[in-house]
Motif scaffolding. Structure first.
Motif, PDB file in Angstrom:
ATOM      1  N   ALA A 298     -22.632 -19.681   8.554  1.00 38.02           N
ATOM      2  CA  ALA A 298     -23.958 -20.289   8.372  1.00 38.02           C
ATOM      3  C   ALA A 298     -24.238 -20.543   6.890  1.00 38.02           C
ATOM      4  O   ALA A 298     -24.837 -21.581   6.528  1.00 38.02           O
ATOM      5  N   MET A 299     -23.802 -19.632   6.023  1.00 38.35           N
ATOM      6  CA  MET A 299     -24.019 -19.808   4.587  1.00 38.35           C
ATOM      7  C   MET A 299     -23.239 -21.012   4.069  1.00 38.35           C
ATOM      8  O   MET A 299     -23.757 -21.794   3.241  1.00 38.35           O
TER       9      MET A 299
ATOM     10  N   ALA B 242     -24.965 -24.273   2.485  1.00 38.24           N
ATOM     11  CA  ALA B 242     -24.587 -24.643   1.107  1.00 38.24           C
ATOM     12  C   ALA B 242     -24.295 -26.138   1.002  1.00 38.24           C
ATOM     13  O   ALA B 242     -24.424 -26.720  -0.096  1.00 38.24           O
ATOM     14  N   PHE B 243     -23.935 -26.770   2.104  1.00 41.52           N
ATOM     15  CA  PHE B 243     -23.682 -28.214   2.088  1.00 41.52           C
ATOM     16  C   PHE B 243     -24.972 -28.999   1.836  1.00 41.52           C
ATOM     17  O   PHE B 243     -24.965 -30.062   1.204  1.00 41.52           O
ATOM     18  N   PHE B 244     -26.102 -28.444   2.360  1.00 44.17           N
ATOM     19  CA  PHE B 244     -27.406 -29.114   2.171  1.00 44.17           C
ATOM     20  C   PHE B 244     -28.198 -28.530   1.013  1.00 44.17           C
ATOM     21  O   PHE B 244     -29.105 -29.188   0.481  1.00 44.17           O
ATOM     22  N   LEU B 245     -27.889 -27.261   0.638  1.00 44.56           N
ATOM     23  CA  LEU B 245     -28.627 -26.608  -0.441  1.00 44.56           C
ATOM     24  C   LEU B 245     -27.659 -26.219  -1.556  1.00 44.56           C
ATOM     25  O   LEU B 245     -27.069 -25.132  -1.546  1.00 44.56           O
ATOM     26  N   PRO B 246     -27.448 -27.088  -2.512  1.00 39.43           N
ATOM     27  CA  PRO B 246     -26.494 -26.790  -3.611  1.00 39.43           C
ATOM     28  C   PRO B 246     -26.873 -25.554  -4.407  1.00 39.43           C
ATOM     29  O   PRO B 246     -26.034 -24.967  -5.095  1.00 39.43           O
ATOM     30  N   ILE B 247     -28.176 -25.135  -4.283  1.00 41.95           N
ATOM     31  CA  ILE B 247     -28.629 -23.966  -5.044  1.00 41.95           C
ATOM     32  C   ILE B 247     -27.863 -22.689  -4.672  1.00 41.95           C
ATOM     33  O   ILE B 247     -27.777 -21.752  -5.449  1.00 41.95           O
ATOM     34  N   LEU B 248     -27.296 -22.672  -3.456  1.00 43.10           N
ATOM     35  CA  LEU B 248     -26.535 -21.492  -3.015  1.00 43.10           C
ATOM     36  C   LEU B 248     -25.253 -21.321  -3.812  1.00 43.10           C
ATOM     37  O   LEU B 248     -24.729 -20.223  -3.937  1.00 43.10           O
ATOM     38  N   GLY B 249     -24.741 -22.412  -4.352  1.00 37.73           N
ATOM     39  CA  GLY B 249     -23.589 -22.346  -5.235  1.00 37.73           C
ATOM     40  C   GLY B 249     -22.383 -21.652  -4.616  1.00 37.73           C
ATOM     41  O   GLY B 249     -21.933 -22.008  -3.518  1.00 37.73           O
ATOM     42  N   ASP B 250     -21.871 -20.651  -5.321  1.00 37.03           N
ATOM     43  CA  ASP B 250     -20.666 -19.932  -4.866  1.00 37.03           C
ATOM     44  C   ASP B 250     -20.987 -18.719  -3.993  1.00 37.03           C
ATOM     45  O   ASP B 250     -20.090 -17.924  -3.678  1.00 37.03           O
TER      46      ASP B 250
END
Length: 448
Positions: A27-28, A32-40
């Protein structure tokens, strides 16, 4: 190395907690594909999960002596009774573990959901008890006991295959036999329905001469001994001993009918074993005969200590035959084997009046030489149907047929009694108690 890796792979199982963690990581990655803020962050979480899996595997395989298990199975199981089995566990890990246990019990039980869950602290011991009720005699093969051990992380589990295959025989109901013997010693037979039978008169078998005490029968005063001792002396008598008691078991197809998982033959075998035990306690001689299309086994009456084991070994191997009983062969066997008048308890089953009429001439001939007690079974299902209230035409038809068969059973009892043959019509679950009660009544009334 290859063999070690193969064993590690085959005994490693993934747990629900790992799948939940993998779902969260997936899910993460998706978010992360839609929320770049999640980064690595998804990569870090997945790497931590892989590290925890490796730690978990290391923890489960770090101890050479991990978990000890022993399955305690009796040398033999008792047919129709609840037999206790035990699983002994001990944890040698330096941490608490959660354990799931699968015990591969014999296929005869048709039970595939025998699963136990428990937790063990380090160096803790625990015993798991469970019960099995076999309904057929014979050999029962136990398989492996499989343990699935989880560390506190709980991501993977390690399987242990212990307590290897073993064969256990199932004998006739010796647990109930032991229960009856203990109750007889402690005079608690009334707890299982054994009645106290009032003795009619007294036996003529002399026991001893003793001093008169208040309550003794004046008719038993020994006047010669009284004159010698100048004090009242009375004769005491005991029940006649060393009488021959034979259990005759019908193994024809009529005894194949099932009741609560056991056949009528098994009920008859259990009752015969207990009746033989009671007869030996009463100082009588117990014997056994099995019959189908021909006489199969004959154990001559005796009262030696080994007689009960001899009877049990014969009963252990008996199986139902699918042919008619040869009553003529039974009569010939009784005439040749029984050298004195005996109590013959014949366990059989009649479902119709015509079936009884075919066997009646031979029963009358046996009753001419011996005291014959015919034990046959009440169909409890038909009795339930006849007691139910009919709600429609079909119900009336079923109720009428059930009442007809129940009435025929009562007619059979009257027909046998008319020819001087003792009868016992009983439900299978009450067979043992009723047979023992009837034997004690026969002894008390000195009918033999």
């Amino acid at each position: 190395m290859k063999k070690l890796f193969r064993k590690l792979y085959t005994d490693l199982f993934l747990e629900n907690r790992l799948f939940i963690a993998l779902g969260i990581c997936s899910a993460m990655f998706l978010f992360a594909f839609f929320l770049p803020i999640l980064g690595d962050l998804p990569y870090i979480a997945f790497g931590v999960l892989l590290l925890l899996i490796l730690i978990d595997i290391y923890l489960l395989h770090s101890s050479k002596k991990a978990v000890f298990l022993r399955r305690d199975v009796p040398e033999r199981l008792s047919n129709g009774d609840d037999n206790e089995l035990k699983i002994y566990l001990e944890n040698f890990y330096p941490f608490q573990v959660a354990i799931g246990i699968i015990d591969e019990i014999p296929f005869q039980f048709q039970k595939r959901d025998l699963w136990f869950n428990t937790t063990l602290k380090s160096r803790e011991q625990k015993i798991i008890n469970y019960f099995l009720r076999p309904t057929k005699r014979g050999q029962y093969d136990f398989g492996f006991t499989r343990l699935f051990v989880k560390s506190p992380l709980g991501l993977v589990s390690r399987r242990f295959n212990v307590a290897g295959k073993e064969m256990v025989p199932v004998y006739p109901s010796f647990l109930k036999l032991r229960e009856y013997e203990l109750m007889a010693i402690s005079n608690r037979l009334t707890d299982v329905g054994i009645k106290k039978i009032r003795r009619v008169g007294h036996s003529m078998e002399f026991d001893q001469v003793k001093n008169y005490v208040a309550g003794d029968d004046f008719r038993t005063i020994n006047w010669k001994a009284t004159a010698r001792r100048a004090d009242f002396m009375v004769n005491t008598y005991t029940e006649e001993r060393s009488q021959h008691i034979y259990c005759v078991i019908d193994k024809s197809r009529a005894m194949k009918m099932p009741f609560e998982g056991m056949s009528l033959l098994d009920y008859a075998i259990n009752a015969s074993l207990i009746l033989s035990s009671v007869a030996l306690i009463k100082q009588d001689k117990a014997g056994l005969i099995t019959i189908a299309e021909k006489t199969k086994n004959v154990v001559l009456a005796d009262k030696r200590p080994t007689q009960l084991n001899k009877i049990m070994e014969v009963l252990y191997k008996e199986k139902t035959r699918y042919l008619e009983t040869d009553m003529e062969a039974l009569f010939v066997s009784l005439r040749s084997a029984l050298k004195q008048r005996s109590l013959v308890v014949f366990f059989t089953n009649f479902e119709s009046m015509s079936a009884l009429e075919r066997q009646l001439p031979y029963l009358k001939r046996i009753a001419k030489y011996h005291l014959l007690l015919v034990v046959f079974f009440e169909n409890t299902t038909l009795r339930t149907l006849s007691d139910e209230q009919a709600k429609d035409v079909e119900g009336i038809y079923i109720k009428t047929i059930a009442e007809k068969f129940a009435y025929e059973k009562r007619l059979m009892v009257k027909e046998l009694s008319k020819h001087g043959i003792l009868t016992l019509l009983t439900a299978p679950q009450n067979l043992t108690v009723n047979v023992v009660n009837r034997y004690l009544a026969i002894k008390a009334r000195q009918q033999l």
